[in-house]
Design an enzyme around this catalytic site. Structure first.
Site, mmCIF file in Angstrom:
data_model
loop_
_atom_site.group_PDB
_atom_site.id
_atom_site.type_symbol
_atom_site.label_atom_id
_atom_site.label_comp_id
_atom_site.label_asym_id
_atom_site.label_seq_id
_atom_site.Cartn_x
_atom_site.Cartn_y
_atom_site.Cartn_z
ATOM 1 N N HIS A 80 0.832 -1.223 0.000
ATOM 2 C CA HIS A 80 0.000 0.000 0.000
ATOM 3 C C HIS A 80 0.861 1.265 0.000
ATOM 4 C CE1 HIS A 80 -3.878 -2.109 0.883
ATOM 5 N NE2 HIS A 80 -3.061 -2.979 1.443
ATOM 6 N N ASN A 120 -10.266 -2.874 2.682
ATOM 7 C CA ASN A 120 -9.987 -2.901 1.247
ATOM 8 C C ASN A 120 -11.258 -2.622 0.463
ATOM 9 O OD1 ASN A 120 -7.234 -3.472 1.299
ATOM 10 N ND2 ASN A 120 -7.507 -5.691 1.148
ATOM 11 N N TYR A 155 1.031 -4.345 12.369
ATOM 12 C CA TYR A 155 1.078 -2.940 11.946
ATOM 13 C C TYR A 155 2.003 -2.092 12.817
ATOM 14 C CZ TYR A 155 -2.455 -3.837 8.429
ATOM 15 O OH TYR A 155 -3.111 -4.315 7.323
HETATM 16 FE FE1 HDD Z 1 -2.498 -4.778 5.566
HETATM 17 C C1 HDD Z 1 -1.031 -1.770 5.154
HETATM 18 C C2 HDD Z 1 -5.441 -3.512 4.365
HETATM 19 C C3 HDD Z 1 -3.869 -7.932 5.584
HETATM 20 C C4 HDD Z 1 0.215 -5.941 7.075
HETATM 21 N N1 HDD Z 1 -3.107 -2.992 4.876
HETATM 22 C C5 HDD Z 1 -2.360 -1.863 4.799
HETATM 23 C C6 HDD Z 1 -3.143 -0.776 4.296
HETATM 24 C C7 HDD Z 1 -4.390 -1.280 4.071
HETATM 25 C C8 HDD Z 1 -4.364 -2.665 4.442
HETATM 26 C C9 HDD Z 1 -5.566 -0.515 3.537
HETATM 27 C C10 HDD Z 1 -2.659 0.629 4.037
HETATM 28 C C11 HDD Z 1 -2.927 1.524 5.215
HETATM 29 C C12 HDD Z 1 -2.563 2.949 4.878
HETATM 30 O O1 HDD Z 1 -3.238 3.533 4.022
HETATM 31 O O2 HDD Z 1 -1.603 3.465 5.450
HETATM 32 N N2 HDD Z 1 -4.264 -5.577 4.997
HETATM 33 C C13 HDD Z 1 -5.376 -4.864 4.647
HETATM 34 C C14 HDD Z 1 -6.512 -5.759 4.610
HETATM 35 C C15 HDD Z 1 -6.062 -6.998 4.930
HETATM 36 C C16 HDD Z 1 -4.651 -6.883 5.189
HETATM 37 C C17 HDD Z 1 -7.921 -5.336 4.293
HETATM 38 C C18 HDD Z 1 -6.826 -8.284 5.051
HETATM 39 C C19 HDD Z 1 -8.019 -8.347 5.495
HETATM 40 N N3 HDD Z 1 -1.926 -6.607 6.167
HETATM 41 C C20 HDD Z 1 -2.644 -7.774 6.135
HETATM 42 C C21 HDD Z 1 -1.916 -8.811 6.817
HETATM 43 C C22 HDD Z 1 -0.755 -8.249 7.262
HETATM 44 C C23 HDD Z 1 -0.784 -6.865 6.834
HETATM 45 C C24 HDD Z 1 -2.393 -10.237 6.981
HETATM 46 C C25 HDD Z 1 0.365 -8.863 8.029
HETATM 47 C C26 HDD Z 1 0.239 -9.816 8.908
HETATM 48 N N4 HDD Z 1 -0.699 -4.006 5.947
HETATM 49 C C27 HDD Z 1 0.256 -4.659 6.623
HETATM 50 C C28 HDD Z 1 1.451 -3.803 6.932
HETATM 51 C C29 HDD Z 1 1.040 -2.428 6.310
HETATM 52 C C30 HDD Z 1 -0.319 -2.740 5.729
HETATM 53 C C31 HDD Z 1 2.741 -4.398 6.476
HETATM 54 C C32 HDD Z 1 2.040 -1.832 5.345
HETATM 55 C C33 HDD Z 1 2.059 -0.353 5.631
HETATM 56 C C34 HDD Z 1 1.277 -0.207 6.835
HETATM 57 O O3 HDD Z 1 0.868 -1.437 7.284
HETATM 58 O O4 HDD Z 1 0.998 0.844 7.373
HETATM 59 O O5 HDD Z 1 1.674 -3.715 8.278
#
Ligand code: HDD
Length: 708
Positions: free
Chosen positions: A91, A164, A378
């Site tokens: 993202h 999402n 996160y």
């Molecule tokens: Fe995630 C970012 C949505 C599963 C780990 N995720 C991130 C963002 C969104 C989502 C919208 C961007 C937030 C922003 O605008 O700053 N992610 C989801 C959805 C998931 C999902 C709807 C499943 C239902 N994500 C998911 C899992 C993991 C992560 C299973 C790890 C175990 N997601 C992350 C992260 C991020 C992230 C690596 C990357 C940047 C951030 O968090 O801020 O931690």
């Protein structure tokens, strides 16, 4: 001028007197305003306050080297060299906006969350939309899932709903998240391709891991290429809980439903936009808000009673499944309006640190293991992005609108100055302050008995295909075709062995689907191996989603050239503007020289893929000019390509009098749906044109497989 730092008064003191009014729609804006920096009419200084002239570095003679003692040079370079922070691991590319949420009524019977308990109460929100796979500079219109992350700045702290635009998720166990992301990201050896799944490793993983197929089908459909963020639904994906003051709980799925309708791009169009205007989605959101056309979403839930936890064919806690709206309807709780663009992209959109663990009283988690993994993940990512500082929640965009008190101390970039000798609890020296709060988070007393530690999943998760079928069956024919086209494109970029394995997976969903996709991949059509019982649900088709009753924000290109019927062009422009649409004259050169029309785009600077609709006025010599144009101002045949694209992307095309010749020369069917022909720009014509623009797309114009 830098405003006085409000941290000590607004963030970590025992006094809350200088906080904005809590729980008001503009509370966050008031808080942020204290941090605005206005440099008009100021004199430049270094960071330590020394006035400087920054036009020259200090050198040993005019031709000599810069001196090490040039503190201003050293400091400026230091700051510049460190301007970047790591982009989000997923993202990375996003756009944010502020707004407010307003609850329709008192929902105390469902939840203890205060922001849902006072009718018409306004709670500030910040939303960040994003693509998943692309890096920060990647195009907006790639095929991908998109993030829809909302932060509610409630009077009980921040609630981050990090969702999402696609209802299910690819995998149900968070431990597989790094794998699926690595599979979708560029290949580690050459770092290609950027921002998309149309490549070997993505489909190698999907074919190996069939629980992904439900979400893959969503991404291959129009859901993977939305027209803009304003016309996207949002999904919390997981099943959460709502918990009342009396500790009664129901299961819920959170959903955002846009008032602007739903719409998607055609894949050919999406690819062209990725070249013509890579910022298409972020500009769209910015422009609508800047012009006062504030996008709105209804926020609601699907409610499942505690006793019905096991009542479904799927597992309620499995995030690769959705709850069909035909079984559990959507209950709207309130409405969100986005009404303010960010003041500074980096300070707000880039530095916002969403966290699934930011939750408020009255909302609870479930045992969904993906959700549990996310609550854990996160925090790490934010510490990494914020370069190791655990104080990132003190950044202006991240602060809640309520006071924060605790015994945490220190860490990089501590902005407050905690007073006193005590940093622990219990303590007598400070009267046990910060004292244990009274109305704290409600941990729902769910019973977890007799469990055994095990690395295994419940068998109900193994049904990968029923909901993939449900989704596919619920699409209209034209949407199915777009999904098939998407699959042919994406899987068509993979090597034969992967194409064959993917066709096998698709064949488990639907034999017809698999055969259609196989036909475009050079893969033998598979025999039927699984039944598709034909179940459908409402709420899954984009085409069937209710359309708004107006044409506000619809962009319309009015094609002009010397000799065009300027009166008709102008009348149409004025009409569209009066209806709240965004018409624009496209011409040969910029300016007002041509019939006093304010031409703001040319056949070189724009293209019909950047508009929702096109209008071609008559005027013999003008049309002749467009047909025969051979000049250095734009590529030859560009006007023809303009209408050909609008036609094959299923867009409304208004045309009066001689304008028809342009369509005929392009070999387009002038009687096709969505072609609004007329001989006069009168009231009737405008009503027809408006209706076509309101419809937005005429999918029946696109060829289906049987017709090819
Ligand atoms: Fe995630 C970012 C949505 C599963 C780990 N995720 C991130 C963002 C969104 C989502 C919208 C961007 C937030 C922003 O605008 O700053 N992610 C989801 C959805 C998931 C999902 C709807 C499943 C239902 N994500 C998911 C899992 C993991 C992560 C299973 C790890 C175990 N997601 C992350 C992260 C991020 C992230 C690596 C990357 C940047 C951030 O968090 O801020 O931690």
């Amino acid at each position: 001028m830098r405003m006085s730092c409000p941290f000590t008064s607004a963030f970590r003191t025992s006094s809350s007197s200088s906080l904005p009014v809590q729980g008001e729609g503009d509370a966050k804006e008031e808080q942020l305003k204290k941090y605005y920096i206005d440099e008009t009419n100021t004199e430049e200084t270094t960071l330590f306050g020394q006035k400087v002239d920054n036009t020259q570095s200090l050198k040993a003679g005019r031709r000599g080297p810069t001196l090490m003692e040039d503190f201003a040079f050293r400091e400026k370079m230091m700051h510049f060299d460190h301007e970047r922070i790591p982009e989000r691991v997923v993202h990375a590319r996003g756009v944010g906006a502020h707004g407010y949420f307003e609850t329709y009524q008192d929902w105390s019977d469902l939840t203890a969350a205060q922001f849902l308990r006072t009718p018409n109460k306004k709670t500030p929100v910040f939303v960040r939309f994003s693509t998943v796979l692309g890096s920060r500079g990647s195009p907006d219109t790639v095929r991908d899932v998109r993030g829809f992350a909302t932060r509610f700045y409630t009077e009980e702290g921040n609630f981050d709903l990090v969702g999402n635009v696609i209802a299910p998720f690819f995998v149900h166990d968070a431990i597989k998240f790094p794998d699926i992301i690595h599979a979708g990201k560029p290949h580690p050896d050459r770092e290609v391709p950027q921002a998309g799944t149309a490549h070997d490793t993505a489909y190698d993983f999907f074919a190996e891991f069939p629980e992904t197929i439900h979400t893959v089908l969503w991404a291959l459909s129009g859901r993977g290429i939305p027209t803009n963020f304003r016309q996207c639904e949002g999904f919390g994906v997981h099943t959460y809980r709502l918990v009342t003051e009396a500790n009664k709980s129901v299961f819920v799925k959170f959903i955002w439903k846009p008032k602007q309708g739903l719409c998607n791009l055609v894949w050919d169009e999406a690819q062209k936009i990725a070249g013509k205007d890579i910022d298409y989605h972020r500009k769209d959101l910015y422009t609508a808000i800047e012009r006062g056309d504030y996008p709105e979403w209804e926020f609601g839930v699907q409610i499942v009673q505690e006793k019905d936890e096991m009542a479904f064919e799927f597992d309620l806690l499995d995030p690769t499944k959705l709850i069909p709206e035909s079984i559990v309807p959507f209950t709207p709780l309130g409405k969100m309006t986005l009404n303010r663009n960010v003041t500074n992209y980096f300070a707000e959109t880039e530095q916002v640190t969403f966290c699934v663990g930011h939750i408020v009283r009255g909302i609870g988690f479930t045992d969904d293991s993906l959700l549990q993994g996310r609550i854990f993940s996160y925090f790490d990512t934010q510490i990494n992005r914020m370069k190791g500082s655990v104080n990132y929640m003190t950044l202006p965009i991240n602060q809640p609108v309520v006071p924060v008190h605790n015994n945490y101390r220190d860490g990089a970039m501590q902005m407050g100055i905690p007073k006193g000798e005590v940093a622990y609890y219990p303590n007598a020296l400070q009267g046990n302050a910060p004292r244990i709060a009274e109305k704290t988070y409600l941990d729902y007393p769910e019973k977890i008995d007799n469990v055994t530690k095990i690395k295994a999943q419940v068998p109900s998760v193994d049904d990968h295909y029923s909901q993939a079928q449900l989704f596919y069956n619920s699409l209209e024919e034209a949407e199915k075709q777009q999904l098939v086209d998407g699959a042919r494109f994406e899987i068509g970029k993979c090597r034969m062995e992967i194409r064959e394995r993917m066709v096998k997976i698709l064949n488990q969903v639907d034999n017809g689907l698999a055969r259609r996709v196989a036909a475009g991949l050079g893969v033998s059509p598979p025999d039927r191996v699984a039944e598709n019982p034909g179940k459908t649900s409402k709420g899954l088709s984009i085409a069937a989603y209710p359309k708004p009753d107006n044409i506000r924000t619809r962009t319309v290109a009015i094609m002009t050239a010397p000799g065009i019927n300027a009166a008709d062009a102008k009348a149409t422009y004025d009409f569209l503007k009066s209806e709240g649409a965004y018409p624009e004259y496209v011409g040969v050169t910029l300016g007002n020289d041509q019939d006093d029309l304010d031409i703001t785009a040319t056949y070189l600077t724009t293209s019909s893929v950047l508009y929702d609709a096109v209008y071609i006025p008559g005027g013999d010599s003008g049309i002749e000019y467009l047909l025969t144009a051979n000049n250095s101002f734009f590529p030859a045949e560009e006007p023809l390509l303009f209408v050909i694209d609008a036609f094959r992307h299923a867009k409304p095309i208004g045309v009066t009098n001689e304008g028809v010749k342009l369509l005929e020369k392009a070999n387009l069917d002038i009687n096709a749906p969505g072609i609004v022909k007329g001989s006069a720009v009168d009231h009737h014509y405008f009503e027809d044109l408006k209706e076509a623009i309101r419809q937005q797309r005429f999918w029946s114009r696109l060829p289906l497989d049987e017709q090819v």
